[in-house]
Design an enzyme around this catalytic site. Structure first.
Site, PDB file in Angstrom:
ATOM      1  N   ARG A   2      -5.671  -3.874  -9.897  1.00  0.00           N
ATOM      2  CA  ARG A   2      -5.832  -3.518  -8.493  1.00  0.00           C
ATOM      3  C   ARG A   2      -6.485  -2.144  -8.408  1.00  0.00           C
ATOM      4  NH1 ARG A   2       0.433  -1.955  -6.781  1.00  0.00           N
ATOM      5  NH2 ARG A   2       0.674  -0.357  -8.373  1.00  0.00           N
ATOM      6  N   ASN A  17      -3.235   1.674   0.134  1.00  0.00           N
ATOM      7  CA  ASN A  17      -1.908   1.804  -0.467  1.00  0.00           C
ATOM      8  C   ASN A  17      -1.961   2.814  -1.591  1.00  0.00           C
ATOM      9  OD1 ASN A  17       0.904   0.733  -0.627  1.00  0.00           O
ATOM     10  ND2 ASN A  17       0.300   0.357  -2.740  1.00  0.00           N
ATOM     11  N   GLU A  18      -1.060   3.777  -1.553  1.00  0.00           N
ATOM     12  CA  GLU A  18      -0.997   4.779  -2.626  1.00  0.00           C
ATOM     13  C   GLU A  18      -2.401   5.181  -3.068  1.00  0.00           C
ATOM     14  OE1 GLU A  18       1.618   3.458  -5.755  1.00  0.00           O
ATOM     15  OE2 GLU A  18       3.356   4.216  -4.683  1.00  0.00           O
ATOM     16  N   GLU A  33       8.527   3.549  -0.146  1.00  0.00           N
ATOM     17  CA  GLU A  33       8.919   2.728  -1.291  1.00  0.00           C
ATOM     18  C   GLU A  33       9.850   3.526  -2.184  1.00  0.00           C
ATOM     19  OE1 GLU A  33       5.804   1.440  -3.881  1.00  0.00           O
ATOM     20  OE2 GLU A  33       4.464   0.933  -2.250  1.00  0.00           O
ATOM     21  N   TRP A  50       7.307  -0.591 -15.059  1.00  0.00           N
ATOM     22  CA  TRP A  50       6.150   0.106 -15.625  1.00  0.00           C
ATOM     23  C   TRP A  50       6.528   1.258 -16.538  1.00  0.00           C
ATOM     24  CZ3 TRP A  50       6.995   4.783 -13.423  1.00  0.00           C
ATOM     25  CH2 TRP A  50       7.561   4.809 -12.141  1.00  0.00           C
ATOM     26  N   GLU A  62       4.434  -7.595 -11.741  1.00  0.00           N
ATOM     27  CA  GLU A  62       5.646  -6.907 -11.282  1.00  0.00           C
ATOM     28  C   GLU A  62       6.848  -7.840 -11.150  1.00  0.00           C
ATOM     29  OE1 GLU A  62       3.895  -4.910  -7.879  1.00  0.00           O
ATOM     30  OE2 GLU A  62       3.724  -3.080  -9.068  1.00  0.00           O
ATOM     31  N   LYS A  63       6.820  -8.957 -11.884  1.00  0.00           N
ATOM     32  CA  LYS A  63       7.925  -9.916 -11.717  1.00  0.00           C
ATOM     33  C   LYS A  63       9.247  -9.381 -12.258  1.00  0.00           C
ATOM     34  CE  LYS A  63       6.347 -12.755 -15.640  1.00  0.00           C
ATOM     35  NZ  LYS A  63       5.093 -11.988 -15.842  1.00  0.00           N
ATOM     36  N   HIS A  66      10.131  -6.234 -11.769  1.00  0.00           N
ATOM     37  CA  HIS A  66      10.464  -5.083 -10.913  1.00  0.00           C
ATOM     38  C   HIS A  66      11.507  -5.536  -9.907  1.00  0.00           C
ATOM     39  CE1 HIS A  66       9.985  -1.762  -8.115  1.00  0.00           C
ATOM     40  NE2 HIS A  66       9.068  -1.191  -8.868  1.00  0.00           N
TER      41      HIS A  66
HETATM   42  C1  GLA Z   1       3.735   1.405  -6.320  1.00  0.00           C
HETATM   43  C2  GLA Z   1       2.969   0.415  -5.468  1.00  0.00           C
HETATM   44  C3  GLA Z   1       3.665  -0.879  -5.276  1.00  0.00           C
HETATM   45  C4  GLA Z   1       4.326  -1.298  -6.560  1.00  0.00           C
HETATM   46  C5  GLA Z   1       5.263  -0.226  -7.027  1.00  0.00           C
HETATM   47  C6  GLA Z   1       6.029  -0.600  -8.257  1.00  0.00           C
HETATM   48  O1  GLA Z   1       4.587   2.186  -5.621  1.00  0.00           O
HETATM   49  O2  GLA Z   1       2.637   0.925  -4.203  1.00  0.00           O
HETATM   50  O3  GLA Z   1       2.715  -1.838  -4.870  1.00  0.00           O
HETATM   51  O4  GLA Z   1       3.333  -1.506  -7.522  1.00  0.00           O
HETATM   52  O5  GLA Z   1       4.499   0.902  -7.337  1.00  0.00           O
HETATM   53  O6  GLA Z   1       6.913   0.411  -8.648  1.00  0.00           O
END
Ligand code: GLA
Ligand code: GLA
Length: 684
Positions: free
Chosen positions: A123, A161-162, A319, A327, A367-368, A370
């Site tokens: 991504r 996002n981020e 978040e 990760w 991320e399964k 997470h």
């Molecule tokens: C970031 C992203 C999320 C996800 C989390 C996992 O914060 O914004 O989409 O990937 O990490 O910790």
């Protein structure tokens, strides 16, 4: 820094119209069949969820090809959420460009300093400066804004996002072009740039703007000012993307607040959020705990700094994790109680919304493993029960919505320029970790039970603080040096450390002996640095106890009789010479700490530095280090948060107030269970 418009915080409302704290998660319904959506909304209601972030990674689904759009599924889920009383922080969906776009336009892909392309498959594979990416992204933003402008579920926009999570440093040709334009704005003339970059060194003089490049892989150390400017530029390039999306949203939906999720946390260094905060209608942050000896200190530090950049107005925790992430090398689950305790520590520091990544744990994808609010085990799980319990706790905390953090008497300054510059190559040591230094001071204060505000070094009014700590404030432009001097002359107490006040904004040394920009204020002069080899330490004698320094030492010359030596080196090359000094200036003072003492050593030294400022602990002895006390307040009330950071029960005597959350108050005080939290209300 422009003041953030936090009056535009998207509060959920209770049945009587009063504000509620936000509670929810990133929600990725496109990963699930339709029938799961109904259950999702049912479970959200059960948990007290009132807001979700939607469509963050939905671009490929919303725009399956360059000329086709499919919003029907998003319409449906927006309607379902609205019917369930859940507001939507709707993402602009631009974070992950779809395969059709990168296939048609591989020139949007980022390039590393080594010239390698970052290919699609994960991504955020886009160049912040790509005009082609920008055009496609803004087209999507426009479609989203037009379609959902009047949707009753829409409470806020979530840009991308981020920003910069994976693509902050791009060395592509687009980046080169944009970097030159940025440099022209900063310096106007090539002469000014040559001067600022010190290009007389190593025959680097530029005679045409077109010769300038990002600091790509080079034969030896790249020009340090070029490196520093590239960091500033890269933060700005992402900020410009934020502004470009924001402008489309403001044009089409002027009444909907706009935010983007920052990553104020230890490992994220690339974005100068103090500079970004004024550009959003409310500050939002993501935070993940990285397990380690100072992990909850770091959580508190990050939440505190988020409040600092938000001007101490409420912010949105967009978040964090209910339990393990995916990760880290080893992904530990949270202990019982940590989900709520971590959440409430953010709330204590001003978060008026508590959200997680993510709502339902993924079945597939990277991320399964997470954690999420609904785990693989489903509703019948300890984790979901904890999620429901936290929803209930946040409902009981509704009265605090809109209250602000009460200012502390101590400030710790944090500065992205100093972070970036102090860790560059070709320095006295490559072992310096700016963030760790700042965190150590904060940890030491926590251990003593002393509240502090972590605030940006630039643009903060220091006059209300009794003590200001400026760890490794390496980049010190003259205006800030003057401000610190005025602060001390006005009666403030300043503490700074080694490798502070060394360079100006161009990374040029302040000459005449270190620390050039504060030499007179501190009353000291250093001719040569004495960094220590790995593993080497020096002994220090202080009035209280013997301490051990590492990493760095300075051969300090004391200038004048008004400088007091608080600690001396006992061993090492500088044995018997000053290690910690203080110069009194009327009612104020300026102190200098020349070696790395770590959190424990600083906790031992701090009382000597706090004493002249008249700052003492707010916690009884037995609770120090174990409990963090934070205060929020509004016109009518003070809300005292007592957070048990430890795995042991702790009793605090002498506590009073109405219990909003936590065990009852008895004559003996309040008995916090391990990892327990209490919130007490007292009149203002
Ligand atoms: C970031 C992203 C999320 C996800 C989390 C996992 O914060 O914004 O989409 O990937 O990490 O910790
Ligand atoms: C080499 C180079 C010099 C200088 C030194 C630094 O000797 O020739 O220009 O860079 O290294 O130690």
């Amino acid at each position: 820094m422009a003041a953030p418009l936090t009056s535009r915080f998207p509060y959920a409302k209770g049945p009587d119209g009063s504000r509620r704290l936000g509670y929810g998660a990133d929600y990725n319904p496109e990963q699930w069949p339709r029938e799961v959506w109904e259950e999702d909304v049912r479970l959200m209601r059960e948990a007290g969820v009132n807001v979700v972030s939607l469509a963050i990674f939905s671009w490929a689904r919303l725009q399956p090809t360059s000329d086709t759009w499919d919003f029907t599924w998003l319409d449906e889920i927006m309607d379902l959420l609205h019917a369930g009383g859940v507001g939507v922080d709707l993402a602009t969906a631009t974070a992950s460009p779809p395969p059709w776009l990168t296939t048609a336009h591989p020139e949007i892909l980022p390039v590393t300093a080594h010239g390698e392309t970052l290919w699609p498959g994960a991504r955020q594979h886009w160049r912040p400066t790509s005009p082609v990416f920008r055009e496609h992204a803004l087209r999507l933003v426009r479609e989203m804004a037009r379609r959902y402008a009047d949707h009753p579920a829409l409470v806020a926009w979530h840009v991308n996002n981020e920003l910069g999570c994976h693509n902050v440093y791009d060395y592509s040709d687009d980046a080169a072009t944009a970097f030159r334009a940025w440099l022209r704005r900063r310096y106007t003339t090539l002469d000014a740039l040559n001067d600022a970059w010190g290009t007389a060194f190593w025959s680097q003089r530029y005679s045409d703007w077109a010769q300038i490049l990002p600091p790509r892989l080079a034969a030896s150390h790249a020009n340090p000012t070029q490196q520093l400017d590239f960091k500033r530029f890269s933060s700005d390039a992402l900020k410009e993307h934020l502004l470009a999306e924001r402008e489309v949203l403001r044009e089409l939906t002027p009444d909907v607040p706009v935010t983007t999720n920052f990553m104020v946390m230890s490992g994220t260094k690339g974005m100068d959020y103090a500079d970004w905060a004024g550009e959003v209608d409310f500050v939002a942050n993501d935070h993940y705990v990285v397990p380690g000896p100072q992990d909850r200190d770091e959580l508190s530090f990050a939440a505190n700094l988020t409040s600092g950049i938000a001007g101490h107005r409420p912010w949105f925790l967009m978040e964090h994790s209910t339990s393990a992430v995916n990760w880290q090398p080893i992904n530990l689950p949270k202990q019982p109680g940590e989900l709520a305790r971590d959440s409430l520590l953010h709330v204590a520091h001003g978060a008026d919304a508590v959200c997680f990544f993510q709502w339902r744990q993924s079945r597939a994808g990277a991320e399964k493993y997470h954690s999420a609010m609904v785990p693989h085990a489903g509703r019948d799980s300890d984790l979901f029960r904890s999620v429901v319990a936290l929803g209930d706790t946040l409902e009981r905390l509704a009265p605090i919505a809109g209250s602000e953090r009460e200012p502390a008497r101590v400030a710790v300054l944090f500065d992205w320029d100093s972070w970036w510059a102090s860790e560059q190559d070709s320095h006295p040591t490559s072992r310096l970790d700016y963030h760790r230094e700042a965190l150590d001071w904060y940890s030491a204060l926590l251990r003593l039970g002393i509240r502090a505000d972590v605030v940006p070094a630039h643009g903060t009014d220091l006059s209300g603080y009794d003590l200001v700590i400026a760890p490794v404030l390496h980049v010190l432009p003259q205006p800030l040096a003057k401000e610190l001097t005025r602060y001390v002359e006005g009666g403030g107490h300043l503490v700074t450390t080694y490798f502070s006040a060394i360079v100006d904004e161009n990374d040029h040394i302040h000459l005449g002996g270190y620390p050039g920009a504060l030499r007179e204020l501190l009353g000291i002069r250093i001719e040569e640095f004495g960094p220590l080899p790995d593993g080497a330490t020096v002994g220090l004698d202080t009035p209280a106890q013997a301490l051990t320094g590492s990493l760095w030492t300075d051969r300090i010359g004391v200038d004048g009789p008004d400088v007091e030596v608080i600690a001396r080196y006992r061993t090492g090359s500088y044995a018997d010479r000053p290690a910690v000094t203080r110069r009194a200036t009327g009612r104020g003072s300026a102190s200098y700490v020349s070696t790395r003492l770590g959190a424990g050593g600083l906790a031992a030294l701090l009382p000597a530095l706090l004493e002249p400022a008249g700052v003492g602990s707010e916690l009884p002895e037995q609770a120090r280090g174990l409990v963090e006390r934070v205060v929020r307040r509004d016109a009518g009330s003070r809300y005292v948060f007592l957070v048990n950071r430890s795995d042991e029960p702790v009793t605090l005597p002498g506590v009073s107030g109405d219990v909003l959350v936590g065990p009852p108050v008895s004559d003996a005080g309040i008995a916090l269970p391990p990892r327990g939290v209490a919130v007490l209300r007292t009149p203002a």
